[in-house]
Every structure is written in C-alpha cells, then in structure tokens.
Design a protein around this motif. Structure first.
Motif, short mmCIF file in Angstrom:
data_model
loop_
_atom_site.label_atom_id
_atom_site.label_comp_id
_atom_site.label_asym_id
_atom_site.label_seq_id
_atom_site.Cartn_x
_atom_site.Cartn_y
_atom_site.Cartn_z
N SER A 169 5.08 -11.57 16.44
CA SER A 169 4.90 -13.02 16.40
C SER A 169 3.71 -13.35 17.28
CB SER A 169 6.15 -13.75 16.90
OG SER A 169 5.95 -15.16 16.89
N GLY A 170 2.58 -13.67 16.66
CA GLY A 170 1.36 -13.87 17.43
C GLY A 170 0.96 -12.59 18.12
N ALA A 171 0.80 -12.64 19.43
CA ALA A 171 0.40 -11.47 20.20
C ALA A 171 1.59 -10.86 20.95
CB ALA A 171 -0.70 -11.84 21.20
N PRO A 222 3.72 -7.64 25.18
CA PRO A 222 2.46 -8.31 24.83
C PRO A 222 1.51 -7.35 24.12
CG PRO A 222 2.46 -7.74 27.15
CD PRO A 222 3.84 -7.40 26.63
N ILE A 223 0.71 -7.91 23.21
CA ILE A 223 -0.35 -7.16 22.52
C ILE A 223 -1.67 -7.74 22.97
CG2 ILE A 223 -1.33 -6.56 20.28
CD1 ILE A 223 1.50 -6.86 19.12
N GLY A 224 -2.43 -6.95 23.73
CA GLY A 224 -3.58 -7.50 24.42
C GLY A 224 -4.91 -7.39 23.73
N ASP A 225 -5.00 -6.59 22.66
CA ASP A 225 -6.29 -6.42 22.01
C ASP A 225 -6.10 -5.96 20.56
OD1 ASP A 225 -6.06 -3.46 22.01
OD2 ASP A 225 -6.37 -3.67 24.16
N ALA A 226 -7.19 -5.92 19.82
CA ALA A 226 -7.13 -5.59 18.39
C ALA A 226 -6.74 -4.15 18.15
CB ALA A 226 -8.48 -5.90 17.74
N VAL A 227 -7.15 -3.25 19.03
CA VAL A 227 -6.81 -1.84 18.87
C VAL A 227 -5.29 -1.65 18.98
CG1 VAL A 227 -7.03 0.47 19.87
CG2 VAL A 227 -9.04 -1.02 19.70
N LYS A 243 2.37 1.76 13.31
CA LYS A 243 3.53 2.48 13.82
C LYS A 243 4.85 1.85 13.41
CE LYS A 243 5.78 3.88 18.14
NZ LYS A 243 5.66 3.91 19.64
N HIS A 244 4.95 0.53 13.55
CA HIS A 244 6.24 -0.14 13.38
C HIS A 244 6.47 -0.71 11.98
CE1 HIS A 244 7.17 0.28 17.61
NE2 HIS A 244 6.02 -0.29 17.93
N PHE A 245 5.39 -1.03 11.26
CA PHE A 245 5.54 -1.70 9.97
C PHE A 245 4.89 -0.95 8.82
CE2 PHE A 245 5.38 -4.86 13.39
CZ PHE A 245 6.63 -5.46 13.24
N GLY A 246 4.21 0.15 9.11
CA GLY A 246 3.56 0.93 8.06
C GLY A 246 2.36 0.24 7.44
N ILE A 247 1.81 -0.75 8.12
CA ILE A 247 0.65 -1.50 7.60
C ILE A 247 -0.61 -0.92 8.23
CG2 ILE A 247 -0.50 -3.74 7.54
CD1 ILE A 247 2.23 -5.05 7.44
N ASP A 248 -1.49 -0.41 7.40
CA ASP A 248 -2.68 0.28 7.87
C ASP A 248 -3.92 -0.59 7.64
OD1 ASP A 248 -4.41 2.15 8.83
OD2 ASP A 248 -4.22 3.56 7.16
N LEU A 249 -4.27 -1.38 8.63
CA LEU A 249 -5.46 -2.22 8.55
C LEU A 249 -6.68 -1.45 9.04
CD1 LEU A 249 -4.24 -5.66 9.98
CD2 LEU A 249 -4.22 -4.89 7.61
N SER A 250 -7.84 -1.85 8.55
CA SER A 250 -9.08 -1.29 9.09
C SER A 250 -9.31 -1.88 10.48
CB SER A 250 -10.25 -1.63 8.18
OG SER A 250 -10.52 -3.02 8.21
N GLY A 251 -10.21 -1.27 11.24
CA GLY A 251 -10.54 -1.80 12.55
C GLY A 251 -11.11 -3.21 12.46
N GLU A 252 -11.92 -3.45 11.43
CA GLU A 252 -12.50 -4.78 11.24
C GLU A 252 -11.42 -5.81 10.92
OE1 GLU A 252 -15.84 -7.01 8.38
OE2 GLU A 252 -15.52 -4.85 8.25
N LEU A 259 -10.30 -9.11 13.18
CA LEU A 259 -10.27 -10.45 12.61
C LEU A 259 -8.89 -11.08 12.79
CD1 LEU A 259 -11.81 -12.59 10.93
CD2 LEU A 259 -10.97 -11.43 8.87
N LEU A 260 -7.84 -10.30 12.53
CA LEU A 260 -6.48 -10.80 12.68
C LEU A 260 -6.19 -11.19 14.12
CD1 LEU A 260 -3.66 -11.26 11.45
CD2 LEU A 260 -3.15 -8.86 11.92
N PHE A 261 -6.63 -10.36 15.05
CA PHE A 261 -6.38 -10.66 16.47
C PHE A 261 -7.13 -11.92 16.90
CE2 PHE A 261 -6.98 -10.34 21.03
CZ PHE A 261 -5.69 -10.05 21.45
N ALA A 262 -8.37 -12.03 16.49
CA ALA A 262 -9.18 -13.18 16.90
C ALA A 262 -8.68 -14.48 16.29
CB ALA A 262 -10.64 -12.95 16.51
#
Length: 283
Positions: A217-219, A233-238, A246-255, A259-262
């Motif tokens: 939920s958010g970060a 807490p999730i502090g950065d895009a990495v 790891k937790h949801f099996g969703i493999d996003l690119s670094g880009e 974008l999602l984090f920002a």
C-alpha cells in the motif's frame, strides 16, 4: 477462451488436474486464484490502460503474470469458468467506504449457478472471502480470518464481514441483475483517471497466503498473520522492484519500478500524510 489459453490460465493459478463442475471445483479454483493472481492497480501508475477484452486480460494475467482490479480479475475468472463449463454471470456492486456506499458498477463480482443453488464468487476485492459463498440471505460462512453472511434489504443483498465477535461490517451491496462487461466501462474509466477514485491515490497490490495476507500500500509492505500485522517501509525503487518480484511474482523493469515509485509510492505517501486518509478496504 480456446483450450490452449484455458490450459495456460489453469497453469498460471497452479491447477494441472481436471476440475469438477461443482461447488467443490469452484472453491478450488477460487482459492488458487486468490493465492496466485494479485489484486493490484499498478497499471494506473505505469501509463498502461486497463482493457477488459479477453485477449488483453489473458496477456496481462497469464503471459505477464500480473494481476488487476475487480473489472480485470473477476472478468478474466468469469471467462475461465465459462470455458470450463460453469454457468457464470456478472453482477454489479456498490462498495461501502466506511460511511456511504459508492456508485453503481463500483465493483464487479460473479454469480455461479448449480442445480443445488447459486454461489457468490469474488477474486477481485482484496481482503474478503477465500471460498465462494452460498447465495442465501442469512447464511453464515466461517472462513479463515473472518466470517461472512448476506443480508437482504429492499431487493438487494449486502455482504457483511465479521472479524471480531458480533462486529458485522458491510463490504458492499448488490442486486441479482445480470450485466455485460460493457456496462462496467464507465466506472472502469473513472477508477483509472478520476482523482476521486481511491485507486488513483497510491499503488495497491495484495495476495492471500495460506498463513494470512501480504499487501503493498503505497510505500509500505504489510504482512498479516492472523491477528498480527507487520509493516515495512519501502524506501526506493530498487527495493520496490525486489518486493514485487519476491512477494507477488510481478517482474517490472528497473524503469517501470522507478516510475511506479516516483508517481505512486512517494507521492501516495505524501498525500496520505497530508490528508490523513487510510487505504481502501479493498486491499
């Protein structure tokens, strides 16, 4: 849905044996879907339009191994059920936000018919029932983590959830009227683009597990084990990218993760802090 697509979909949710066209078969499919296909809205922050046709849904859920929100995952599940031989229809619900009910077609859920009676199926609400519910007003279903019952009021049914003794709270209400997927398109557009929709405020990703539930939920990563709740807490895009894989099996690119984090995580948490708002019950 052709046979090859059906088999790929079944493999996606971990079903490799024949499924009975029965309440027991429906329960097996329902539980496996909730444990393998996340309830998520990440596309809204990644410039990915939410399309409700079968080809787009299969590509996203099966080939990309993503999830979606109710219009996506419940419609895809309905197409799978129909291709297997189940008698399934689309119903429309109004979600209760803690104060008032939302607009018509705010939520899509399923009715599945058998000779012995109808069942309610819903793999697109997040923290809700794990096993299909008999469509019987007043009947109580005790499930891991909560109990559920349907209450009948003025031609509509309300789904109630109880996590503490005698503390019944409404999740949504719906009518028995059957709809086509095109009836949900206006609200699908609303939830993708309107600032008034809770889906546009922050990324949400949630998956049932045998020992509880794990949600983004958010970060924040939220792990629920029975009555225990742990937030990280999730502090950065990495870290976000690693968490989704790891937790949801969703493999996003670094880009995509950046974008999602920002757009979602950092901005979404800022909105939460400023407004005091809390995540939707759909999580």
């Amino acid at each position: 849905m052709d046979q090859q697509t059906r088999q790929a979909y079944l493999a996606r949710i971990g079903i490799r044996q024949a499924v009975e066209i029965s309440p027991e078969g429906l329960a097996q499919l329902h539980l496996q879907h909730l444990r393998t296909v996340p309830f998520e809205n990440l596309s809204l922050f990644l410039d990915q339009p939410v399309q409700l046709n079968e080809a787009a849904l299969v590509d996203k859920l099966v080939r990309q191994r993503r999830g979606g929100f109710c219009y996506e995952v419940n419609h895809a599940f309905a197409r799978l059920l129909a291709s297997l031989g189940f008698d399934v229809s689309l119903l429309a619900a109004q979600v209760f936000d803690g104060t008032v009910y939302g607009p018509p077609f705010d939520h899509l859920l399923l009715r599945v018919r058998f000779d012995g009676g109808d069942y309610l199926a819903d793999v697109g609400f997040g923290d809700s029932f794990l096993l299909p519910l008999p469509l019987l007003p007043g009947a109580c279903s005790h499930q891991p983590g909560a109990s559920y019952r349907l209450a009948s009021t003025q031609g509509q049914l309300s789904l109630l959830q109880c996590k503490q003794v005698d503390d019944w709270r409404p999740l949504y209400r719906f009518s028995p009227d059957v709809h086509d997927i095109t009836d949900f398109e206006p609200m699908n557009r609303f939830h993708q683009h309107s600032p008034a929709s809770h889906f546009t405020r922050r990324p949400i990703c949630s998956l049932a597990r045998p020992d509880g539930r794990i949600s983004l939920s958010g970060a924040r990563l939220i792990i629920t084990l029975g009555a225990d709740r742990l937030e990280q807490p999730i502090g950065d895009a990495v870290t976000l990218r690693q968490c989704l894989k790891k937790h949801f099996g969703i493999d996003l690119s670094g880009e995509q993760a950046a974008l999602l984090f920002a757009r979602g995580c950092a901005a979404g948490d800022a909105v939460t802090s400023a407004t005091g708002s809390t995540p939707s019950r759909r999580r």
